[in-house]
Design an enzyme around this catalytic site. Structure first.
Site, mmCIF file in Angstrom:
data_model
loop_
_atom_site.group_PDB
_atom_site.id
_atom_site.type_symbol
_atom_site.label_atom_id
_atom_site.label_comp_id
_atom_site.label_asym_id
_atom_site.label_seq_id
_atom_site.Cartn_x
_atom_site.Cartn_y
_atom_site.Cartn_z
ATOM 1 N N GLY A 71 43.716 35.023 -2.479
ATOM 2 C CA GLY A 71 45.103 34.602 -2.328
ATOM 3 C C GLY A 71 45.447 33.472 -3.289
ATOM 4 O O GLY A 71 46.544 33.440 -3.862
ATOM 5 N N SER A 72 44.507 32.569 -3.475
ATOM 6 C CA SER A 72 44.759 31.446 -4.383
ATOM 7 C C SER A 72 45.011 31.936 -5.802
ATOM 8 O O SER A 72 45.920 31.452 -6.479
ATOM 9 C CB SER A 72 43.564 30.478 -4.383
ATOM 10 O OG SER A 72 43.342 29.965 -3.094
ATOM 11 N N ASN A 151 50.758 28.328 7.244
ATOM 12 C CA ASN A 151 49.418 28.497 7.800
ATOM 13 C C ASN A 151 49.068 27.475 8.881
ATOM 14 O O ASN A 151 48.197 27.713 9.695
ATOM 15 C CB ASN A 151 48.365 28.454 6.688
ATOM 16 C CG ASN A 151 48.604 27.340 5.696
ATOM 17 O OD1 ASN A 151 49.681 27.244 5.102
ATOM 18 N ND2 ASN A 151 47.625 26.492 5.521
ATOM 19 N N GLN A 179 49.660 34.516 5.045
ATOM 20 C CA GLN A 179 49.574 34.459 6.511
ATOM 21 C C GLN A 179 50.384 35.561 7.189
ATOM 22 O O GLN A 179 50.175 35.836 8.364
ATOM 23 C CB GLN A 179 50.062 33.092 7.017
ATOM 24 C CG GLN A 179 49.114 31.957 6.721
ATOM 25 C CD GLN A 179 47.807 32.035 7.504
ATOM 26 O OE1 GLN A 179 47.732 32.624 8.592
ATOM 27 N NE2 GLN A 179 46.759 31.461 6.958
ATOM 28 N N SER A 199 45.947 38.130 0.742
ATOM 29 C CA SER A 199 44.505 37.931 0.682
ATOM 30 C C SER A 199 43.829 38.730 1.790
ATOM 31 O O SER A 199 44.192 38.615 2.962
ATOM 32 C CB SER A 199 44.191 36.441 0.849
ATOM 33 O OG SER A 199 42.798 36.252 0.885
ATOM 34 N N ALA A 200 42.823 39.551 1.425
ATOM 35 C CA ALA A 200 42.231 40.500 2.374
ATOM 36 C C ALA A 200 41.566 39.819 3.565
ATOM 37 O O ALA A 200 41.625 40.333 4.686
ATOM 38 C CB ALA A 200 41.221 41.392 1.650
ATOM 39 N N HIS A 201 40.938 38.652 3.350
ATOM 40 C CA HIS A 201 40.170 38.072 4.459
ATOM 41 C C HIS A 201 41.045 37.478 5.558
ATOM 42 O O HIS A 201 40.552 37.074 6.604
ATOM 43 C CB HIS A 201 39.132 37.051 3.942
ATOM 44 C CG HIS A 201 39.673 35.712 3.559
ATOM 45 N ND1 HIS A 201 39.625 34.631 4.402
ATOM 46 C CD2 HIS A 201 40.260 35.268 2.423
ATOM 47 C CE1 HIS A 201 40.145 33.565 3.796
ATOM 48 N NE2 HIS A 201 40.544 33.936 2.585
ATOM 49 N N THR A 237 36.089 42.925 -14.821
ATOM 50 C CA THR A 237 35.683 44.176 -14.176
ATOM 51 C C THR A 237 36.043 44.118 -12.697
ATOM 52 O O THR A 237 35.775 43.125 -12.022
ATOM 53 C CB THR A 237 34.165 44.396 -14.359
ATOM 54 O OG1 THR A 237 33.912 44.471 -15.768
ATOM 55 C CG2 THR A 237 33.700 45.669 -13.681
ATOM 56 N N CYS A 325 39.717 13.648 8.539
ATOM 57 C CA CYS A 325 39.192 12.296 8.400
ATOM 58 C C CYS A 325 38.907 12.031 6.929
ATOM 59 O O CYS A 325 38.090 12.700 6.312
ATOM 60 C CB CYS A 325 37.916 12.154 9.205
ATOM 61 S SG CYS A 325 37.459 10.467 9.504
HETATM 62 C C1 LIG Z 1 44.371 31.297 3.023
HETATM 63 C C2 LIG Z 1 45.623 31.038 2.312
HETATM 64 C C3 LIG Z 1 45.690 31.053 0.908
HETATM 65 C C4 LIG Z 1 44.472 31.210 0.042
HETATM 66 O O1 LIG Z 1 43.876 32.467 0.132
HETATM 67 P P1 LIG Z 1 42.351 32.602 -0.356
HETATM 68 O O2 LIG Z 1 42.111 34.076 -0.384
HETATM 69 O O3 LIG Z 1 41.522 31.921 0.682
HETATM 70 O O4 LIG Z 1 42.254 31.969 -1.686
HETATM 71 C C5 LIG Z 1 46.913 30.874 0.309
HETATM 72 N N1 LIG Z 1 48.023 30.686 1.034
HETATM 73 C C6 LIG Z 1 48.006 30.660 2.385
HETATM 74 C C7 LIG Z 1 49.282 30.476 3.122
HETATM 75 C C8 LIG Z 1 46.809 30.840 3.067
HETATM 76 O O5 LIG Z 1 46.799 30.799 4.389
#
Ligand SMILES: *Cc1c(COP(=O)(O)O)cnc(C)c1O
Length: 378
Positions: A71-72, A151, A179, A199-201, A237, A325
């Site tokens: 996602g980043s 998020n 999200q 982002s898939a995860h 790739t 913290c």
């Molecule tokens: C998790 C998240 C990302 C980043 O995604 P990654 O796959 O972990 O790099 C970007 N934007 C939001 C809003 C997210 O929650």
């Protein structure tokens, strides 16, 4: 001790069916998708199929989907890619104060390249102000980037209205949808979105793979040099197992969206009802209605969220705090600061994000754990 997982905004567990679909591409189907022989073609076909599934899930065309590493990276490619490609038009970008660091830090980098960034304020529930947005747009504005849903506090922005404003003023519109995908039905045509990150995860797919949707005709350039992969917009790739996993995960998520949604909303609302009726001084952060189905973010005044988190962890519960913290003192997150939350509340913030495996029994157990932790604290 078994783990109770309440941190689905951080990541989600990989689905068994998704893993099964990915496995052959870690072993016998190892071909490079750019190679012309049979095992190469097999990888190409698998990527094509994943692209089809991804496009279908958001109602785009296949050639509008670019696979990335996360996602980043999608956020980086969208924002830097559009900004640099449209420099001749202007150097102004509009975003909000509550974006993910992938957006905020990308904008910081562009500032060093001579771009001017406007960081829009949000109100107490986390909404951007459409009138402020309109006033901020100039002739030099090349991009508006506003996240679909936050998020931390789960607030869902008026994306259709923002896209409309962008369209009327001839500005390109990107949304960080990381999200929202898998939680909410997204139709890029209906919403008028030009670019969208996922982002898939975050939707039960594998880590290390994402996608960027870019509307056909939107001018953007690549940020990484190399080969001609991904229609010459993203060199490297292809991560074939990851891409296959993303395609399968988004297909499953979209097929089950309504059930998933209503299950999470029920659990979420139950928790919010209980916590607010049990504790007079608890504050729910974010909007109560326009909110991600699985998001709960709440604060107790004068308590230490990090400490509650550690105690929850010792009871097998995974959650997240709203302050981190840093050098011995609690620093409220940029999101909680932006919604104007008092420091004594912000430091006692917890985020619970629900998912598929969570049950009402687990939510009740969480409430009991909070009760015992707070009793000790007071
Ligand atoms: C998790 C998240 C990302 C980043 O995604 P990654 O796959 O972990 O790099 C970007 N934007 C939001 C809003 C997210 O929650």
């Amino acid at each position: 001790m078994s783990i109770i997982y309440f941190d689905h905004a951080a990541t989600t567990p990989l689905k068994e069916e998704v893993l099964k679909e990915m496995l052959p591409y870690f072993s016998e189907n190892y071909g490079n998708a750019s190679s012309a022989y049979s095992i190469g073609r097999r990888s190409r076909k698998a990527i094509d199929s994943a692209r089809q599934k991804t496009a279908k899930a958001i109602n785009s065309k296949e050639n509008e989907i670019y696979f990335t590493s996360c996602g980043s990276e999608s956020d980086n490619l969208a924002i830097k890619g559009v900004a640099r490609a449209n420099k001749s038009k202007g150097n102004h970008i509009i975003t909000s104060k509550i974006e993910h660091p992938a957006v905020l830090n990308t904008c910081k980098t562009l500032e060093k390249e001579g771009f001017e960034i406007t960081y829009l304020n949000v109100d107490n529930n986390g909404f951007v102000d459409l009138e402020e947005l309109k006033k901020t747009i100039r002739n030099e504005t090349v991009l508006i980037s506003i996240m679909y849903a936050n998020n931390e506090i789960g607030t869902i922005q008026p994306i259709k209205e923002i896209a409309q404003i962008a369209k009327e003023t001839n500005v390109i519109f990107h949304t960080d949808c990381v999200q929202a995908i898998g939680n909410i039905k997204i139709n890029v045509e209906e919403l008028g979105i030009d670019l969208l990150s996922m982002s898939a995860h975050k939707f039960y797919g594998p880590k290390g793979v994402g996608a960027l949707y870019v509307r056909e005709g939107v001018n953007f350039q690549k940020i990484q040099d190399g080969g001609h992969q991904e229609m010459n917009k993203r060199a490297g790739t292809e991560n074939v197992p990851g891409i296959v996993g993303l395609g399968k995960a988004i297909e499953i998520a979209n097929a089950n969206l309504e059930n998933y949604n209503s299950k999470l909303i029920k659990l979420r609302n139950y928790f919010i009802r209980e916590i607010t009726s049990r504790y007079e001084n608890v504050k729910i952060n974010g909007d109560l209605k326009k909110r991600l189905p699985g998001n709960i973010n709440f604060s107790f005044p004068n308590l230490d969220g990090e400490e509650i988190l550690l105690k929850l962890d010792s009871l097998g519960i995974c959650a997240s705090a709203g302050s981190a913290c840093s050098s011995g003192s609690l620093e409220p997150s940029h999101v909680l600061r932006a919604i104007g939350l008092d420091r004594n509340y912000a430091n006692g913030s917890l985020r619970i994000t629900l998912g598929e495996q969570n049950s009402i029994e687990e939510v009740r157990f969480l409430l009991e754990c909070i009760k015992s932790i707070i009793a000790i604290d007071n």
